[in-house]
Design an enzyme around this catalytic site. Sequence first.
Site, PDB file in Angstrom:
ATOM      1  CB  SER A  29      -0.937  -0.035   1.216  1.00  0.00           C
ATOM      2  OG  SER A  29      -1.946   0.944   1.095  1.00  0.00           O
ATOM      3  CG  ASN A  30      -0.326   4.744  -1.345  1.00  0.00           C
ATOM      4  OD1 ASN A  30      -0.912   5.626  -0.725  1.00  0.00           O
ATOM      5  ND2 ASN A  30      -0.879   4.093  -2.358  1.00  0.00           N
ATOM      6  N   PRO A  31       1.170   5.591   1.923  1.00  0.00           N
ATOM      7  CG  PRO A  31       3.051   6.813   2.525  1.00  0.00           C
ATOM      8  CD  PRO A  31       2.439   6.095   1.382  1.00  0.00           C
TER       9      PRO A  31
END
Length: 219
Positions: A29-31
């Site tokens: 995923s990513n932030p």
Amino acid sequence: SPPQDLAGVRVAVSAGPTREYLDPVRYISNPSSGKMGFAVAEVARARGADVTLVTGPVGLADLPGVRTVRVESALEMHAAMLEAARDANVVVMTAAVADYRAADPATEKRPKTPGDVTVTFTPNPDILAALGAEKGERVLVGFAMETDAGVARAAEKARRKNADFILLNYPTKVGTAFGGDDNEVTLVRADGSFEAWPRVSKREVASRLLDAALAVRGG
Ligand code: C5P
């Protein structure tokens, strides 16, 4: 309440990251915090729009009066956004969609094995480009995060994906982008013209974005 200048306008917004599972308990995923997309939804609703928000996993509560669809993967977001966009007048893609997913996610938790592990990734659909290919009368807005050569790349992206404009932001600018409450963006049109906006709250970015979308509609 603010002027109801978006009364009768249907807005579809995407927000947050996507999660691409490698097995039932692990994902890439990513932030992305979802704050930018939630701000667009909240401000559009406050101005009288009918709003559908499609969001990946974020720590933000449903907004009163906003139809909220919670998804995890890019494929789920793709299906939900196509549905939400069907009768929308304005579509805003703020989501940080993962470019790839595991080609063959394990249905059981992968055991730990000695040595390196190889995972094959396959490209996800580009949701913005898919919406651009069936644009109709909709105003279509994207976001882009670039580390340099931003304006030219963003204009090229707007043309390629058939978006009316793209809001360009820089991951390296202090106090903006991932997780922050402010954002400093440049509006870039497909024709290469652009406007650099000062650092303002994400709600103010949302308001200006909606003004620009109304201007495209000729209102
Ligand atoms: O190509 P890039 O990822 O920089 O484009 C960013 C824009 O495209 C954002 O508006 C993002 O929401 C959208 N996007 C998308 N589907 C993808 C990748 C990006 O809709 N698979």
